[in-house]
Design a protein around this motif. Structure first.
Motif, PDB file in Angstrom:
ATOM      1  N   CYS A 118       2.723  13.620  -8.078  1.00 46.68           N
ATOM      2  CA  CYS A 118       2.238  14.866  -8.673  1.00 46.68           C
ATOM      3  C   CYS A 118       3.144  16.005  -8.220  1.00 46.68           C
ATOM      4  O   CYS A 118       3.470  16.119  -7.033  1.00 46.68           O
ATOM      5  N   ASP A 177      -2.953  10.216 -13.986  1.00 47.99           N
ATOM      6  CA  ASP A 177      -3.305  11.578 -13.633  1.00 47.99           C
ATOM      7  C   ASP A 177      -3.460  11.700 -12.122  1.00 47.99           C
ATOM      8  O   ASP A 177      -3.850  10.746 -11.445  1.00 47.99           O
ATOM      9  N   HIS A 189      -0.702  15.413 -15.044  1.00 51.38           N
ATOM     10  CA  HIS A 189      -0.004  14.159 -15.318  1.00 51.38           C
ATOM     11  C   HIS A 189       1.009  13.899 -14.213  1.00 51.38           C
ATOM     12  O   HIS A 189       1.739  14.804 -13.780  1.00 51.38           O
TER      13      HIS A 189
END
Length: 602
Positions: free
Chosen positions: A53, A66, A73
């Motif tokens: 992330c 996710d 995303h």
């Protein structure tokens, strides 16, 4: 001719047809092979591709999806082209030089001394050769001929001159008694004997008697030769009879004092030969004999003191030097080599003791490792578990390496499990998450360093350093490089006013000593740079150590820990602010509001 023309034409047509049939096929098979190889490479790369992330780099997953924290995303993570393990950190040679990071190989590198054990100790002055020069009569020191500790003195040398009122009266008695020595010889002899008790020589007494004059100042001569180890009086002091003036040590012989563990005691005995080495003279060995083994065991360290006397006629062994002794043992009871490290190599978190190990002998690659500490001898610790013989560890600049690990999301002193975020959870001492950022998934994050209790006076001195840090941060927010230079100078001046003597706790003292050095280096770099981009680069390093100092010691103020994921070429960077509102010091007006509040430090 027509026949030859037909042959040439047939040959040309055959060559063309051969290329079309076989050349294309070969070319196709080559291309097919290339495609296959590329496919395999892509497949292999995809097999090892990790996803992360952009806002929470500690998240690593083997497939896209996710973020479990913020829902964004996931993006492809770097594939690890540098070949580093998950929790290894690599530093550039330039960064190593700027931070003065030094490493040391621990243990017995050769690993060949199977029938010897090693003891660590240090050189002490030989107490048997110590002497105290005292005043033999009351008086005031008019002249002291010893100027400094470490000065050499010789037997018979004049040490001091003293004005002695009692001696003035005794001299007058001698002059009077000498006129009656024929009629009262007992009185005359008693007066002379009294002066002898005050260490006056026969010649001095005879001179007083023959001259008939009273001397006011009397000399004190050295009775031994050696080195002045302590001045115990100064000129103008009034000393009593028997009061020490100087302490003299004869360093012709010195003691080497070692600590031996319980399991090693059976291998030691008085009269045993040992070989002593010191870092000051790595290629020189000193032969000695064990002269004393303490009959009592230190219950705290579980060690006994072992002493050996060393010949020091060359005056190369200095009291305070660290030394290592090799002691021959029997094959049946051979001891493991002790691994010792300097205190500067160890970081404490309350529950853990940590060091940074260099995992690649040819590259500046490091990894944090927990170790178990044994006894402490001066500024050296014995490691009982966690390090192996011949491993290389960081011994200077440990906190700098740890700060780099924190910023790269690796395991660090503040973060036991890794992950670039420094946000806290409910278990963090002195930290509360911003309510808009709380998430149960963050409960797995590492615990912060435990707060160290320090005096209010120390906190107030640290608060001044912190206030100057805020001035620096505001200058960078406003794109003002000149004010940033001034703030860097103020930080340096405030650091000099922080009194380390206020830290009675050894752990606090060692933490602050290292953090102070890093803060000073970064502040000086900012002060000496007029380029605001360079200043912001040093500000990242400064902030990492400022955060550590606030977390460890506190500044009696509520502050906010803020983070910009785009700073430092998208590596991310933290800073501390007094306001919850984001004002980014790494970009200023260009991206003033880029960032988020990660935690509140109470």
């Amino acid at each position: 001719m027509k026949k030859y023309i037909i042959y040439v034409a047939v040959l040309a047509i055959g060559l063309v047809l051969g290329y079309v049939i076989f050349g294309r096929s070969a070319e196709g098979s080559i291309n097919d092979k290339k495609i296959t190889d590329m496919s395999e490479n892509v497949s292999h790369s995809e097999e090892h591709q990790m996803w992360t992330c952009s806002m929470h780099p500690q998240i690593m997953q083997p497939e896209p999806g996710d973020c479990p924290i913020c829902g964004m995303h996931l993006i492809p993570a770097e594939t690890g082209a540098d070949g580093l393990a998950l929790n290894e950190i690599k530093m550039s040679e330039n960064a190593m030089a700027l931070a003065n990071i030094q490493t040391t190989i621990v243990g017995n590198v050769s690993g060949t001394d199977d029938n010897t054990m090693q003891l660590s100790g240090k050189i002490l002055a030989n107490e048997e050769a110590n002497a105290v020069q005292a005043s033999y009569f009351e008086g005031r020191i008019e002249k002291l001929n010893v100027n400094f500790t470490g000065e050499e003195v010789r037997r018979g040398q004049l040490l001091a001159t003293i004005y002695a009122p009692t001696l003035v009266a005794a001299q007058q008695e001698l002059i009077t008694a000498s006129n009656m020595k024929e009629s009262q010889p007992a009185l005359y002899n008693a007066v002379r004997n009294k002066l002898k008790l005050w260490k006056l020589s026969e010649s001095q007494i005879n001179q007083i008697e023959s001259s008939g004059k009273v001397r006011e100042n009397f000399p004190i001569y050295a009775t031994v030769s050696g080195t002045v180890s302590q001045k115990m009086a100064e000129e103008g002091d009034y000393v009593k009879q028997g009061q020490p003036i100087v302490k003299v040590s004869d360093l012709g012989t010195v003691w080497a004092m070692f600590d031996a563990y319980e399991r090693q005691i059976s291998q030691l005995k008085v009269g045993q030969k040992i070989t002593v080495t010191t870092n000051a003279y790595p290629n020189k060995e000193f032969e000695a004999t064990v002269s004393f083994i303490d009959p009592t065991l230190n219950t705290k360290s579980r060690t006994v003191s072992v002493r050996a006397t060393l010949n020091n006629k060359e005056d190369i062994l200095k009291p305070g030097m660290f030394v290592t002794a090799k002691v021959a043992t029997s094959q049946a009871n051979k001891m493991e080599t002790q691994i010792t490290v300097p205190a500067t190599a160890v970081m404490w978190t309350g529950e853990r003791s940590l060091v940074y190990v260099k995992t690649d002998p040819n590259e500046p690659v490091f990894e944090m490792r927990a170790v178990t500490l044994g006894t402490k001898n001066g500024s050296v610790y014995t490691i009982t578990d966690g390090l192996s013989n011949g491993e290389e560890i960081v011994t200077n600049g440990t906190f700098t390496v740890d700060a780099a690990a924190q910023l790269q999301g690796k395991k660090s002193m503040m973060n036991a499990t890794g992950g670039k975020t420094m946000t806290g959870h409910e278990g963090h001492l002195g930290m509360q998450e911003d309510s808009s950022r709380k998430n149960t998934n963050e409960a797995n994050h590492s615990q912060m360093n435990e707060r160290i209790e320090v005096s209010n006076k120390f906190q107030n001195q640290l608060k001044q350093v912190f206030d100057d840090y805020i001035l620096l941060k505001d200058a960078l927010v406003n794109d003002n490089g000149k004010r940033a230079q001034q703030a860097g100078k103020q930080i340096d001046q405030s650091l000099k006013k922080v009194d380390m003597k206020l830290l009675s706790d050894e752990k606090a003292h060692n933490h602050w000593m290292t953090i102070q050095k890093e803060l000073k280096n970064s502040a000086n770099a900012i002060e000496n740079s007029s380029d605001i981009a360079s200043q912001r680069g040093h500000f990242k390093h400064l902030s990492a150590h400022m955060i550590s100092s606030v977390e460890l010691f506190g500044v009696n103020q509520k502050v906010y820990l803020e983070f910009c994921p785009m700073a430092d070429n998208n590596k991310g960077a933290y800073w501390i602010s007094l306001e919850k509102e984001i004002k980014n010091p790494y970009y200023g007006e260009d991206m003033l509001t880029c960032g988020e509040v990660k935690a509140t430090l109470q």
